[in-house]
Design a protein around this motif. Structure first.
Motif, PDB file in Angstrom:
ATOM      1  N   THR A  49       0.831  -1.214   0.000  1.00 18.04           N
ATOM      2  CA  THR A  49       0.000   0.000   0.000  1.00 18.04           C
ATOM      3  C   THR A  49       0.860   1.255   0.000  1.00 18.04           C
ATOM      4  OG1 THR A  49      -1.810  -1.140   1.106  1.00 18.04           O
ATOM      5  CG2 THR A  49      -1.801   1.268   1.250  1.00 18.04           C
ATOM      6  N   LYS A  52       2.394   1.598  -3.543  1.00 14.61           N
ATOM      7  CA  LYS A  52       1.386   2.026  -4.512  1.00 14.61           C
ATOM      8  C   LYS A  52       1.050   3.502  -4.332  1.00 14.61           C
ATOM      9  CE  LYS A  52      -2.188  -0.715  -4.817  1.00 14.61           C
ATOM     10  NZ  LYS A  52      -3.217  -1.760  -4.705  1.00 14.61           N
ATOM     11  N   THR A  53       0.902   3.916  -3.090  1.00 14.93           N
ATOM     12  CA  THR A  53       0.579   5.312  -2.795  1.00 14.93           C
ATOM     13  C   THR A  53       1.700   6.238  -3.237  1.00 14.93           C
ATOM     14  OG1 THR A  53      -0.787   4.611  -0.921  1.00 14.93           O
ATOM     15  CG2 THR A  53      -0.082   6.912  -0.957  1.00 14.93           C
ATOM     16  N   TYR A  56       1.820   6.427  -7.088  1.00 15.20           N
ATOM     17  CA  TYR A  56       0.714   7.236  -7.601  1.00 15.20           C
ATOM     18  C   TYR A  56       0.940   8.722  -7.309  1.00 15.20           C
ATOM     19  CZ  TYR A  56      -3.900   9.272  -8.135  1.00 15.20           C
ATOM     20  OH  TYR A  56      -4.938  10.076  -8.504  1.00 15.20           O
ATOM     21  N   ARG A  59       3.858  10.130  -9.275  1.00 13.02           N
ATOM     22  CA  ARG A  59       3.805   9.828 -10.710  1.00 13.02           C
ATOM     23  C   ARG A  59       5.041   9.036 -11.147  1.00 13.02           C
ATOM     24  NH1 ARG A  59       1.423  15.228 -10.816  1.00 13.02           N
ATOM     25  NH2 ARG A  59      -0.758  14.985 -11.377  1.00 13.02           N
ATOM     26  N   ASP A 176       4.183  -2.116 -13.081  1.00  7.42           N
ATOM     27  CA  ASP A 176       3.001  -2.673 -12.423  1.00  7.42           C
ATOM     28  C   ASP A 176       2.005  -1.549 -12.193  1.00  7.42           C
ATOM     29  OD1 ASP A 176       3.625  -5.513 -12.038  1.00  7.42           O
ATOM     30  OD2 ASP A 176       5.289  -4.757 -10.840  1.00  7.42           O
ATOM     31  N   ASP A 177       0.750  -1.855 -12.377  1.00 10.28           N
ATOM     32  CA  ASP A 177      -0.331  -0.887 -12.224  1.00 10.28           C
ATOM     33  C   ASP A 177      -0.648  -0.711 -10.740  1.00 10.28           C
ATOM     34  OD1 ASP A 177      -2.740   0.490 -12.123  1.00 10.28           O
ATOM     35  OD2 ASP A 177      -3.642  -0.625 -13.778  1.00 10.28           O
ATOM     36  N   PRO A 178      -0.481   0.509 -10.205  1.00 11.60           N
ATOM     37  CA  PRO A 178      -0.774   0.723  -8.784  1.00 11.60           C
ATOM     38  C   PRO A 178      -2.219   0.400  -8.418  1.00 11.60           C
ATOM     39  CG  PRO A 178       0.320   2.654  -9.701  1.00 11.60           C
ATOM     40  CD  PRO A 178       0.030   1.717 -10.843  1.00 11.60           C
ATOM     41  N   TRP A 179      -3.125   0.475  -9.368  1.00  8.83           N
ATOM     42  CA  TRP A 179      -4.534   0.192  -9.097  1.00  8.83           C
ATOM     43  C   TRP A 179      -4.811  -1.304  -9.057  1.00  8.83           C
ATOM     44  CZ3 TRP A 179      -6.886   4.157  -7.191  1.00  8.83           C
ATOM     45  CH2 TRP A 179      -6.485   5.447  -7.583  1.00  8.83           C
ATOM     46  N   ARG A 180      -3.953  -2.090  -9.692  1.00  8.07           N
ATOM     47  CA  ARG A 180      -4.214  -3.528  -9.791  1.00  8.07           C
ATOM     48  C   ARG A 180      -3.258  -4.394  -8.968  1.00  8.07           C
ATOM     49  NH1 ARG A 180      -5.849  -3.008 -15.766  1.00  8.07           N
ATOM     50  NH2 ARG A 180      -8.100  -2.897 -15.483  1.00  8.07           N
ATOM     51  N   THR A 182      -1.710  -6.302  -6.167  1.00 13.50           N
ATOM     52  CA  THR A 182      -2.154  -6.791  -4.867  1.00 13.50           C
ATOM     53  C   THR A 182      -1.073  -7.680  -4.276  1.00 13.50           C
ATOM     54  OG1 THR A 182      -3.252  -8.700  -5.872  1.00 13.50           O
ATOM     55  CG2 THR A 182      -4.622  -6.758  -5.451  1.00 13.50           C
TER      56      THR A 182
END
Length: 192
Positions: A49, A52-53, A56, A59, A176-180, A182
């Motif tokens: 988390t 990812k944060t 995002y 950027r 890797d996509d921060p939204w996807r 896991t």
């Protein structure tokens, strides 16, 4: 980080301190590297988390790597060893495990990460194998004859090895996509 501090509390100030020591501002970050598992439920949730944060918010690109690959990266390649087994404690008398073979002076993944019972894993080891992971110290007396262990200083995943793997993956085009993204827990929590 100070090992006596809880990582959730120390993580954000630690990131800020690392940037300051490097002489960087947050906008200087191009890539955020993280391990996505296996590992502890809480540790993975917090680490992934946070990564990812950061990716995002800054950027920046995000690249995740398997924790067992990090352990393999840290293990010295020696011609005496046919196979490397990287393991983490999965509790409940089980291990998260992956096997690697020597290829072109590097450890190359041979099996996917999987759960295995400790007794079954020990029975599968052969002379000439080498093992790594934080739990190896607890299992050392049960290892079959002819099985070697990685140096204790290299049996815990290190940030430098995460960075080395992720830099190579990033250079090869991995994002890797921060939204996807896991965490990979390997199984459901005991409460589930």
């Amino acid at each position: 980080f100070d090992p006596t501090q809880r990582s959730a509390r120390a993580l954000a100030p630690g990131v800020r301190e690392a940037l300051t020591r490097a002489g960087w501002s947050p906008t200087d970050v191009d890539v955020v590297a993280v391990t996505s598992g296996p590992g502890s439920f809480t540790g993975l949730r917090i680490g992934v988390t946070t990564a990812k944060t950061l990716a995002y918010a800054l950027r920046a690109d995000l690249v995740a790597v398997n924790t067992l690959d990090v352990l393999a990266r840290q293990a010295t390649v020696d011609a005496r060893h046919a196979r490397l087994h990287a393991v983490l404690d999965a509790h409940r008398n089980e291990l998260f495990a992956a096997s690697f073979r020597c290829e072109a002076a590097h450890w190359t993944r041979e099996t996917p990460s999987h759960l295995v019972g400790i007794d079954a894993w020990l029975k599968a080891l052969r002379p000439g194998d080498v093992v790594t992971g934080p739990i190896v110290e607890r299992l050392a007396s049960r290892l079959p004859s002819g099985v070697d262990v990685v140096d204790p200083a290299l049996r815990t995943p290190l940030a430098g090895a995460v960075a080395e793997i992720d830099v190579a993956l990033h250079a090869a085009g991995r994002r890797d996509d921060p939204w996807r993204l896991t965490p990979w827990y390997g199984r459901l929590a005991a409460a589930e």
